[in-house]
Write a protein that holds these residues in place. Structure first.
Motif, PDB file in Angstrom:
ATOM      1  N   GLY A  83      13.331   0.482  13.342  1.00 51.24           N
ATOM      2  CA  GLY A  83      12.772  -0.551  12.464  1.00 51.24           C
ATOM      3  C   GLY A  83      12.144   0.009  11.198  1.00 51.24           C
ATOM      4  N   LEU A  84      12.620   1.176  10.748  1.00 52.03           N
ATOM      5  CA  LEU A  84      12.006   1.827   9.591  1.00 52.03           C
ATOM      6  C   LEU A  84      12.421   1.211   8.259  1.00 52.03           C
ATOM      7  CD1 LEU A  84      12.127   5.605  10.638  1.00 52.03           C
ATOM      8  CD2 LEU A  84      10.278   3.954  10.906  1.00 52.03           C
ATOM      9  N   LEU A  85      13.383   0.278   8.302  1.00 54.66           N
ATOM     10  CA  LEU A  85      13.767  -0.411   7.071  1.00 54.66           C
ATOM     11  C   LEU A  85      13.045  -1.752   6.920  1.00 54.66           C
ATOM     12  CD1 LEU A  85      17.621   0.291   6.967  1.00 54.66           C
ATOM     13  CD2 LEU A  85      15.788   1.504   5.785  1.00 54.66           C
ATOM     14  N   LYS A  86      12.176  -2.059   7.890  1.00 54.95           N
ATOM     15  CA  LYS A  86      11.428  -3.324   7.829  1.00 54.95           C
ATOM     16  C   LYS A  86      10.095  -3.108   7.104  1.00 54.95           C
ATOM     17  CE  LYS A  86      13.436  -5.219  12.078  1.00 54.95           C
ATOM     18  NZ  LYS A  86      13.171  -5.633  13.480  1.00 54.95           N
TER      19      LYS A  86
ATOM     20  N   GLY B 227      12.444  -3.053  -7.019  1.00 51.69           N
ATOM     21  CA  GLY B 227      13.785  -2.814  -7.547  1.00 51.69           C
ATOM     22  C   GLY B 227      14.729  -2.269  -6.497  1.00 51.69           C
ATOM     23  N   HIS B 228      14.180  -1.575  -5.492  1.00 48.70           N
ATOM     24  CA  HIS B 228      14.991  -1.038  -4.388  1.00 48.70           C
ATOM     25  C   HIS B 228      15.070  -2.009  -3.207  1.00 48.70           C
ATOM     26  CE1 HIS B 228      16.176   2.928  -5.679  1.00 48.70           C
ATOM     27  NE2 HIS B 228      14.963   3.195  -6.115  1.00 48.70           N
ATOM     28  N   HIS B 229      14.539  -3.217  -3.367  1.00 47.91           N
ATOM     29  CA  HIS B 229      14.594  -4.249  -2.320  1.00 47.91           C
ATOM     30  C   HIS B 229      13.901  -3.792  -1.031  1.00 47.91           C
ATOM     31  CE1 HIS B 229      18.583  -5.673  -4.386  1.00 47.91           C
ATOM     32  NE2 HIS B 229      17.512  -5.899  -5.115  1.00 47.91           N
ATOM     33  N   SER B 230      12.797  -3.092  -1.172  1.00 52.03           N
ATOM     34  CA  SER B 230      12.114  -2.576   0.018  1.00 52.03           C
ATOM     35  C   SER B 230      10.806  -3.303   0.340  1.00 52.03           C
ATOM     36  CB  SER B 230      11.845  -1.076  -0.152  1.00 52.03           C
ATOM     37  OG  SER B 230      11.011  -0.821  -1.259  1.00 52.03           O
ATOM     38  N   VAL B 231      10.540  -4.413  -0.355  1.00 50.47           N
ATOM     39  CA  VAL B 231       9.289  -5.158  -0.128  1.00 50.47           C
ATOM     40  C   VAL B 231       9.527  -6.402   0.714  1.00 50.47           C
ATOM     41  CG1 VAL B 231       7.366  -6.370  -1.250  1.00 50.47           C
ATOM     42  CG2 VAL B 231       8.302  -4.281  -2.274  1.00 50.47           C
ATOM     43  N   PHE B 232      10.625  -7.108   0.447  1.00 50.29           N
ATOM     44  CA  PHE B 232      10.969  -8.322   1.202  1.00 50.29           C
ATOM     45  C   PHE B 232      12.331  -8.135   1.863  1.00 50.29           C
ATOM     46  CE2 PHE B 232       8.285  -9.846  -2.321  1.00 50.29           C
ATOM     47  CZ  PHE B 232       7.299 -10.519  -1.610  1.00 50.29           C
ATOM     48  N   SER B 233      12.548  -8.841   2.948  1.00 53.18           N
ATOM     49  CA  SER B 233      13.847  -8.768   3.630  1.00 53.18           C
ATOM     50  C   SER B 233      14.905  -9.573   2.882  1.00 53.18           C
ATOM     51  CB  SER B 233      13.723  -9.282   5.066  1.00 53.18           C
ATOM     52  OG  SER B 233      13.160 -10.580   5.086  1.00 53.18           O
ATOM     53  N   LYS B 234      14.467 -10.557   2.042  1.00 55.29           N
ATOM     54  CA  LYS B 234      15.408 -11.362   1.265  1.00 55.29           C
ATOM     55  C   LYS B 234      15.470 -10.850  -0.173  1.00 55.29           C
ATOM     56  CE  LYS B 234      15.398 -15.637   3.932  1.00 55.29           C
ATOM     57  NZ  LYS B 234      15.302 -17.099   3.872  1.00 55.29           N
ATOM     58  N   THR B 235      16.693 -10.648  -0.646  1.00 56.64           N
ATOM     59  CA  THR B 235      16.912 -10.071  -1.971  1.00 56.64           C
ATOM     60  C   THR B 235      16.263 -10.894  -3.079  1.00 56.64           C
ATOM     61  OG1 THR B 235      19.015  -9.170  -1.207  1.00 56.64           O
ATOM     62  CG2 THR B 235      18.695  -9.270  -3.575  1.00 56.64           C
TER      63      THR B 235
ATOM     64  N   ASP C  93       0.040  10.623  -1.952  1.00 53.74           N
ATOM     65  CA  ASP C  93       0.799   9.394  -1.676  1.00 53.74           C
ATOM     66  C   ASP C  93       0.490   8.321  -2.718  1.00 53.74           C
ATOM     67  OD1 ASP C  93       1.728  10.697   0.533  1.00 53.74           O
ATOM     68  OD2 ASP C  93       0.659   9.486   2.005  1.00 53.74           O
ATOM     69  N   TRP C  94      -0.813   8.129  -2.998  1.00 53.41           N
ATOM     70  CA  TRP C  94      -1.236   7.106  -3.974  1.00 53.41           C
ATOM     71  C   TRP C  94      -0.854   7.502  -5.392  1.00 53.41           C
ATOM     72  CZ3 TRP C  94      -4.754   7.576  -8.036  1.00 53.41           C
ATOM     73  CH2 TRP C  94      -5.102   6.389  -8.672  1.00 53.41           C
ATOM     74  N   PHE C  95      -1.130   8.745  -5.748  1.00 52.60           N
ATOM     75  CA  PHE C  95      -0.920   9.230  -7.116  1.00 52.60           C
ATOM     76  C   PHE C  95       0.552   9.173  -7.516  1.00 52.60           C
ATOM     77  CE2 PHE C  95      -0.298  12.688 -10.234  1.00 52.60           C
ATOM     78  CZ  PHE C  95      -1.237  12.317 -11.196  1.00 52.60           C
ATOM     79  N   THR C  96       1.441   9.443  -6.563  1.00 52.60           N
ATOM     80  CA  THR C  96       2.882   9.484  -6.865  1.00 52.60           C
ATOM     81  C   THR C  96       3.625   8.230  -6.413  1.00 52.60           C
ATOM     82  OG1 THR C  96       3.498  10.527  -4.759  1.00 52.60           O
ATOM     83  CG2 THR C  96       2.840  12.003  -6.559  1.00 52.60           C
ATOM     84  N   GLY C  97       2.913   7.255  -5.848  1.00 51.32           N
ATOM     85  CA  GLY C  97       3.601   6.075  -5.320  1.00 51.32           C
ATOM     86  C   GLY C  97       4.530   6.420  -4.181  1.00 51.32           C
TER      87      GLY C  97
ATOM     88  N   HIS D  92      15.526   9.233  -1.521  1.00 50.12           N
ATOM     89  CA  HIS D  92      16.896   9.293  -2.026  1.00 50.12           C
ATOM     90  C   HIS D  92      17.933   9.093  -0.923  1.00 50.12           C
ATOM     91  CE1 HIS D  92      17.545  10.255  -6.345  1.00 50.12           C
ATOM     92  NE2 HIS D  92      16.230  10.267  -6.299  1.00 50.12           N
ATOM     93  N   LEU D  93      17.626   9.540   0.281  1.00 50.30           N
ATOM     94  CA  LEU D  93      18.564   9.318   1.382  1.00 50.30           C
ATOM     95  C   LEU D  93      18.543   7.865   1.849  1.00 50.30           C
ATOM     96  CD1 LEU D  93      18.000  12.524   3.570  1.00 50.30           C
ATOM     97  CD2 LEU D  93      19.952  12.003   2.087  1.00 50.30           C
ATOM     98  N   PHE D  94      17.355   7.253   1.804  1.00 50.63           N
ATOM     99  CA  PHE D  94      17.189   5.860   2.257  1.00 50.63           C
ATOM    100  C   PHE D  94      16.456   5.060   1.173  1.00 50.63           C
ATOM    101  CE2 PHE D  94      16.935   8.707   5.955  1.00 50.63           C
ATOM    102  CZ  PHE D  94      18.009   8.259   6.707  1.00 50.63           C
ATOM    103  N   PRO D  95      17.126   4.746   0.054  1.00 48.64           N
ATOM    104  CA  PRO D  95      16.429   4.098  -1.068  1.00 48.64           C
ATOM    105  C   PRO D  95      15.859   2.721  -0.758  1.00 48.64           C
ATOM    106  CG  PRO D  95      18.809   4.220  -1.459  1.00 48.64           C
ATOM    107  CD  PRO D  95      18.527   5.063  -0.269  1.00 48.64           C
ATOM    108  N   ARG D  96      16.363   2.054   0.287  1.00 49.99           N
ATOM    109  CA  ARG D  96      15.822   0.736   0.643  1.00 49.99           C
ATOM    110  C   ARG D  96      14.649   0.817   1.623  1.00 49.99           C
ATOM    111  NH1 ARG D  96      18.431  -2.234   3.594  1.00 49.99           N
ATOM    112  NH2 ARG D  96      20.199  -0.936   4.205  1.00 49.99           N
ATOM    113  N   MET D  97      14.328   2.006   2.090  1.00 47.56           N
ATOM    114  CA  MET D  97      13.251   2.143   3.074  1.00 47.56           C
ATOM    115  C   MET D  97      11.889   1.885   2.414  1.00 47.56           C
ATOM    116  SD  MET D  97      12.289   5.376   5.533  1.00 47.56           S
ATOM    117  CE  MET D  97      13.799   5.224   6.490  1.00 47.56           C
ATOM    118  N   PRO D  98      11.043   1.040   3.024  1.00 43.80           N
ATOM    119  CA  PRO D  98       9.685   0.858   2.487  1.00 43.80           C
ATOM    120  C   PRO D  98       8.937   2.185   2.486  1.00 43.80           C
ATOM    121  CG  PRO D  98      10.194  -0.792   4.159  1.00 43.80           C
ATOM    122  CD  PRO D  98      11.285   0.216   4.213  1.00 43.80           C
ATOM    123  N   ARG D  99       8.207   2.443   1.426  1.00 38.83           N
ATOM    124  CA  ARG D  99       7.597   3.764   1.250  1.00 38.83           C
ATOM    125  C   ARG D  99       6.593   4.133   2.327  1.00 38.83           C
ATOM    126  NH1 ARG D  99       2.921   3.211  -3.388  1.00 38.83           N
ATOM    127  NH2 ARG D  99       4.002   1.635  -4.577  1.00 38.83           N
TER     128      ARG D  99
END
Length: 360
Positions: A56-59, A115-123, A306-310, A319-326
């Motif tokens: 569930g790492l993409l949620k 922009g990477h669609h990693s905040v919401f499940s709906k585009t 983590d905070w300073f660099t987002g 880069h391997l998982f651009p849609r993964m929430p940070r």
């Protein structure tokens, strides 16, 4: 393809656009992986992708992103309130500048997530909030950013394909191989032997207030991103209204230019530390994992980093998982390290200041 899988959320929806491009099936005796690509690495990465899905790492954790947005809006408001309550003398002027800069940079990290669609499940929700943060809070085009950043992710550090390294050879010479190639041709646009010195007074402070400021409008206008242009104008109307009532025109222009310079400096040092010191050359048509790992490196984890660099200190995982929430990068990092160790690929991770020094 791995790039296709990495970028798209709703694969059923976007698959319909591929039908017109289909030219047939591979013959049974043909290999499914090109000779330039590592078949075993590709298969192991597909297993890792399946594991990531099961874990569930993409949620996304939407509370995490709500708190990020809240602290951006609070800082944005605080920058104005400092001038309202303490006046426009030098000290409150500088304090307000710093606070607004922090808000702007943190907003740029959040728009990157959207922009990477990693905040919401709906585009569509990602697109809508992306326009609000990028266009209204920052004053740049969301579609302009997506156009350039998607190319960067598809082919990072590949000359003529990654727009992030277009500064070679006009302003800087990048990468050992490209630099030698330029030397053999005896082509010179700048005094490259001094580029480690003029870097400090060119790219970090001036990228945003000069190039980006105009390029985002140019692309939005020429490609007719009318919706983005309308959103962008709301940023400038709001800025002139709330700060124009407190500052004279010269001070207002100075305030705008200075916070853009500070924002640009922060952004450039963070964004360049992960890519510029790595291999830069023409596209070798490697597999997805090899392409990303040759061009990216990490910076050590800490709450500040983590905070300073987002969370772009986890650039390899991103880069391997651009849609993964940070907020999940740290969870997948050990799995990526194991994959690299198994295939003898170096997993670069540095302290923050070392990463900055490596740019120079």
């Amino acid at each position: 393809q791995d790039a296709f899988a990495a970028f798209h959320v709703d694969k059923v929806l976007v698959n319909k656009y591929l039908k017109s491009l289909e030219i047939g099936e591979l013959a049974p005796d043909q290999p499914s992986v090109e000779p330039t690509k590592n078949k075993m690495l590709v298969e192991d990465f597909h297993e890792l992708c399946a594991t990531v899905e099961k874990m569930g790492l993409l949620k996304p954790n939407q509370l995490f992103f709500f708190l990020l947005l809240a602290h951006i809006l609070l800082l944005d408001t605080a920058a104005w309130l400092v001038l309202v309550y303490f006046g426009t003398s030098l000290v409150p002027f500088m304090v307000s500048l710093v606070v607004l800069t922090i808000s702007q940079v943190q907003a740029s990290w959040l728009q990157h997530d959207l922009g990477h669609h990693s905040v919401f499940s709906k585009t569509k929700w990602n697109h809508l909030l992306h326009k609000f943060v990028m266009c209204h809070l920052i004053g740049a085009s969301a579609r302009w950013w997506t156009l350039l950043h998607s190319q960067h992710h598809a082919k990072p550090n590949c000359f003529h394909k990654d727009p992030d390294i277009d500064m070679h050879p006009f302003l800087f010479t990048l990468g050992k191989k490209l630099s030698v190639e330029l030397g053999i041709k005896k082509t010179k646009y700048m005094p490259y032997n001094h580029q480690h010195k003029y870097f400090f007074i060119t790219l970090p402070p001036l990228l945003f207030p000069t190039y980006f400021n105009f390029h985002t409008f140019y692309i939005a206008y020429t490609k007719r991103y009318w919706g983005d242009l309308a959103w962008m104008l709301t940023f400038y109307i709001r800025f002139c209204f709330i700060y124009g009532s407190l500052l004279e025109i010269k001070s207002l222009l100075a305030y705008y230019f200075l916070f853009r310079m500070l924002e640009s400096s922060w952004f450039v040092w963070v964004s360049q530390m992960n890519h510029i010191p790595m291999d830069i050359y023409y596209d070798k048509n490697l597999d997805w994992v090899s392409t990303q790992l040759q061009a990216t490196c990490n910076v050590e984890q800490s709450l500040f980093n983590d905070w300073f660099t987002g969370h772009l200190n986890f650039q390899i995982e991103h880069h391997l998982f651009p849609r993964m929430p940070r907020h999940n990068y740290w969870k997948v990092a050990p799995l990526v390290k194991s994959l690299c160790a198994k295939h003898g690929i170096e997993y670069h991770c540095k302290p923050l200041l070392t990463a900055f020094a490596d740019i120079v």
